[in-house]
Design a protein around this motif. Structure first.
Motif, short mmCIF file in Angstrom:
data_model
loop_
_atom_site.label_atom_id
_atom_site.label_comp_id
_atom_site.label_asym_id
_atom_site.label_seq_id
_atom_site.Cartn_x
_atom_site.Cartn_y
_atom_site.Cartn_z
N GLU A 161 -27.81 4.64 -25.23
CA GLU A 161 -27.93 5.39 -23.97
C GLU A 161 -28.94 4.74 -23.05
N LEU A 162 -30.06 4.28 -23.64
CA LEU A 162 -31.10 3.65 -22.83
C LEU A 162 -30.65 2.31 -22.24
N SER A 163 -29.86 1.58 -23.02
CA SER A 163 -29.50 0.23 -22.59
C SER A 163 -28.12 0.15 -21.96
N ARG A 164 -27.51 1.29 -21.69
CA ARG A 164 -26.16 1.27 -21.12
C ARG A 164 -26.19 0.59 -19.75
N ASN A 165 -25.14 -0.13 -19.50
CA ASN A 165 -25.03 -0.86 -18.22
C ASN A 165 -23.66 -0.55 -17.63
N GLU A 166 -23.60 0.56 -16.93
CA GLU A 166 -22.32 1.02 -16.40
C GLU A 166 -22.06 0.40 -15.03
N LYS A 167 -20.83 -0.05 -14.82
CA LYS A 167 -20.46 -0.59 -13.52
C LYS A 167 -20.15 0.55 -12.56
N THR A 168 -20.71 0.44 -11.40
CA THR A 168 -20.46 1.45 -10.38
C THR A 168 -19.30 1.01 -9.50
N THR A 169 -18.27 1.80 -9.47
CA THR A 169 -17.12 1.49 -8.64
C THR A 169 -16.84 2.65 -7.70
N ILE A 170 -16.39 2.31 -6.53
CA ILE A 170 -16.07 3.34 -5.54
C ILE A 170 -14.64 3.79 -5.76
N LYS A 171 -14.47 5.06 -6.02
CA LYS A 171 -13.14 5.61 -6.27
C LYS A 171 -12.74 6.54 -5.14
N HIS A 172 -11.44 6.59 -4.92
CA HIS A 172 -10.93 7.53 -3.92
C HIS A 172 -11.06 8.95 -4.45
N VAL A 173 -11.66 9.82 -3.68
CA VAL A 173 -11.85 11.21 -4.08
C VAL A 173 -11.11 12.11 -3.10
N THR A 174 -10.32 13.02 -3.62
CA THR A 174 -9.58 13.94 -2.77
C THR A 174 -10.53 14.72 -1.88
N GLU A 175 -10.22 14.80 -0.61
CA GLU A 175 -11.13 15.45 0.34
C GLU A 175 -11.04 16.98 0.29
N LEU A 176 -9.90 17.52 -0.19
CA LEU A 176 -9.72 18.98 -0.25
C LEU A 176 -9.94 19.62 1.12
N ASN A 177 -9.35 19.02 2.15
CA ASN A 177 -9.56 19.49 3.52
C ASN A 177 -9.06 20.91 3.75
N GLN A 178 -8.13 21.37 2.91
CA GLN A 178 -7.60 22.72 3.07
C GLN A 178 -8.66 23.80 2.88
N LEU A 179 -9.80 23.42 2.26
CA LEU A 179 -10.88 24.39 2.05
C LEU A 179 -11.84 24.46 3.24
N ASP A 180 -11.63 23.62 4.26
CA ASP A 180 -12.53 23.60 5.42
C ASP A 180 -12.54 24.94 6.15
N ARG A 181 -11.43 25.67 6.07
CA ARG A 181 -11.33 26.95 6.79
C ARG A 181 -12.34 27.99 6.29
N PHE A 182 -12.89 27.76 5.09
CA PHE A 182 -13.84 28.74 4.52
C PHE A 182 -15.28 28.39 4.83
N GLY A 183 -15.49 27.42 5.70
CA GLY A 183 -16.84 27.08 6.14
C GLY A 183 -17.71 26.54 5.03
N LEU A 184 -18.97 27.02 4.96
CA LEU A 184 -19.93 26.53 3.97
C LEU A 184 -19.49 26.86 2.55
N VAL A 185 -18.89 28.05 2.38
CA VAL A 185 -18.38 28.42 1.06
C VAL A 185 -17.30 27.42 0.63
N GLY A 186 -16.47 27.00 1.57
CA GLY A 186 -15.44 26.01 1.28
C GLY A 186 -16.04 24.68 0.85
N GLU A 187 -17.15 24.28 1.48
CA GLU A 187 -17.81 23.03 1.10
C GLU A 187 -18.32 23.10 -0.34
N TYR A 188 -18.86 24.27 -0.70
CA TYR A 188 -19.35 24.43 -2.08
C TYR A 188 -18.19 24.54 -3.07
N LEU A 189 -17.06 25.06 -2.63
CA LEU A 189 -15.87 25.06 -3.49
C LEU A 189 -15.43 23.61 -3.76
#
Length: 508
Positions: free
Chosen positions: A252-280
């Motif tokens: 665990e101490l010596s782990r060397n994980e590669k950081t890669t940028i992955k596409h993450v679903t934006e879940l834009n349909q939750l925008d209508r709920f404002g701040l609660v939607g962001e936390y969802l």
């Protein structure tokens, strides 16, 4: 140390043992909450009383049977006792790797910390808890029949088996922390242990007891083969644990994980709920991105599926147990994830405190997300309605009862939860939840109260009337959720500085 004298291995082990005791005494989950301390003592007292009650019950059975001696009978039931002990340790016992991080960089032998914690696990007072069952049983059923020497042999053998079980738990939990699939290891081992119950000629519970009663006979005669076998098992498990814990920590101490940028679903349909939607969105993305949260979520889903199949298509759980598992099936997501509210957020609690009422929106999002997940067990348990094991009204009532008072009680834990749980670190991070007695008490109450209601109301109002009454209670709590969520938020704000200090102190 001031004279420059090098500490011996035994002195280091004693010092680390003392540090461990001080760490437990200073645990914020206990020291900052007297209620948690009292609940811990009360629950421990009840456990001792239950074990003594079972000792009396087993003793009455042993004294009335001529098929087995008292020593043979208890060893015939030993697979069940050791299985219960193994499962209970998940609530209270940490692995050495979870507590060793502060000592990693010290100039001491690489294995001395591991040896210290293995020694502590062997000499822990927790291993003596089962003596509340074994000692009364030995006095009532063995002492006056087979003599004091057999009592000594019985107590020594059972104690050694509990020690072996503690090492087996430590090995299993460490592997399970590495990957969920390692659950297959204890499942396979216990399937082998219980195989006389379901394999071979005359398979059954009597064959299982007869198989292990032979060990009890050997114990009563001080058989060297039995005792050497148990001691050899302990030595082998300690040797494996010693290597495994060391490897797990340093990998665990010596782990060397590669950081890669992955596409993450934006879940834009939750925008209508404002701040609660962001936390969802954050709830969903936390499960997708963070190992520990994802593992808990997947475990909960698998358990829901397994218990749904067992309730629906087998007769293993019938009668009152069916209702218990229905309640458990609905409450399991909350019991595994929602009750730890704010513990994962402790990793970035300062950011949540920046905006006013931000945490209240977070609590609303967690409540909505956990309640929406109840649709899964509801759909999976439709077959029990078709088969007549539970009415549709009662099933809906239990779902609403879970979304109402049960989830409310879990969310109230956000007031008291002040220990940070790592998002990804498995071995050297601080779990922080093993000694949270309030959490254990809330979980116990969350399962007990619904069972009381679903058994009491049908007697008072009839099957349909009882189900309707439960539905009304659930809907009332759901309708009042803005009120009690705001109450939780206000109580949290009163404790915010104390909780912030604990969150910071408990970060791994």
């Amino acid at each position: 140390m001031s004279t420059g004298k090098k500490m011996t291995r035994w002195e280091i082990i004693k010092t680390l043992r003392k540090h461990g005791k001080l760490s437990d005494e200073r645990n914020p989950a206990i020291t900052q909450n007297k209620v948690a301390k009292v609940l811990g003592y009360v629950m421990f007292g009840f456990m001792i009383l239950y074990l003594m009650f079972f000792a009396v019950m087993f003793s009455l059975i042993a004294n009335s049977t001529t098929r087995y001696t008292a020593c043979e009978m208890i060893f015939g039931m030993m697979p069940f006792i050791l299985t219960v002990d193994f499962l209970m340790r998940f609530l209270v016992q940490q692995t050495p790797s979870q507590r060793i991080k502060p000592y990693i960089l010290l100039p001491i032998s690489k294995y001395v910390c591991i040896d210290s914690f293995l020694f502590n696990s062997i000499t822990s007072w927790g291993n003596l808890v089962w003596m509340a069952l074994f000692i009364p049983y030995a006095i009532m059923s063995i002492l006056f029949v087979e003599g004091f020497s057999v009592v000594l042999a019985f107590l020594l053998a059972t104690y050694l088996l509990i020690i072996a079980n503690s090492q087996w738990y430590m090995l299993s939990r460490t592997m399970i922390l590495k990957s969920f699939y390692w659950w297959l290891l204890p499942i396979a081992v216990y399937a082998l242990i219980f195989s006389p119950w379901y394999l071979g000629h005359e398979a059954g519970i009597m064959k299982l007891c007869k198989t292990y009663a032979v060990i009890g006979d050997g114990v009563s005669h001080w058989s060297p083969l039995v005792f050497l076998g148990i001691l050899l098992l302990i030595v082998v498990l300690i040797a494996i644990n010693r290597r495994l814990q060391f490897y797990s920590i340093y990998s665990e101490l010596s782990r060397n994980e590669k950081t890669t940028i992955k596409h993450v679903t934006e879940l834009n349909q939750l925008d209508r709920f404002g701040l609660v939607g962001e936390y969802l969105k954050m709830e969903v993305k936390s499960i997708m991105r963070n190992k520990n949260i994802r593992k808990g979520f997947i475990t909960a889903i698998i358990l829901i599926v397994v218990f749904s199949v067992l309730i629906s298509f087998t007769d293993i759980y019938a009668g009152g147990m069916t209702k218990f598992l229905v309640v458990y099936n609905f409450a399991i997501v909350g019991a595994m994830l929602l009750i730890k509210v704010m513990c994962y957020e402790g990793n970035y609690i300062d950011c949540l405190m920046v905006h006013k009422e931000s945490i209240m929106s977070l609590l609303k999002a967690k409540y909505i997300f956990s309640s929406a997940l109840l649709i899964l067990p509801m759909l999976l348990m439709i077959p029990i309605v078709v088969m007549g094991k539970c009415s549709l009204l009662m099933l809906i009532g239990i779902m609403l009862l879970t979304a109402g008072p049960i989830h409310a009680s879990f969310l109230y834990m956000s007031i008291f939860n002040n220990q940070t749980i790592p998002l990804n670190t498995k071995f050297i991070g601080k779990g922080g939840m093993e000694n949270n007695f309030i959490q254990i008490a809330v979980e116990f109450g969350a399962f007990l109260l619904p069972l009381v209601l679903i058994n009491l109301f049908p007697h008072l109002f009839g099957e349909i009337g009882g189900a309707i009454a439960i539905i009304i209670i659930g809907l009332t709590f759901i309708a009042l959720s803005p009120v009690w969520i705001r109450d939780i938020y206000k109580r949290m704000m009163k404790r915010r500085y104390k909780n912030l200090e604990s969150f910071h102190a408990s970060r791994g």
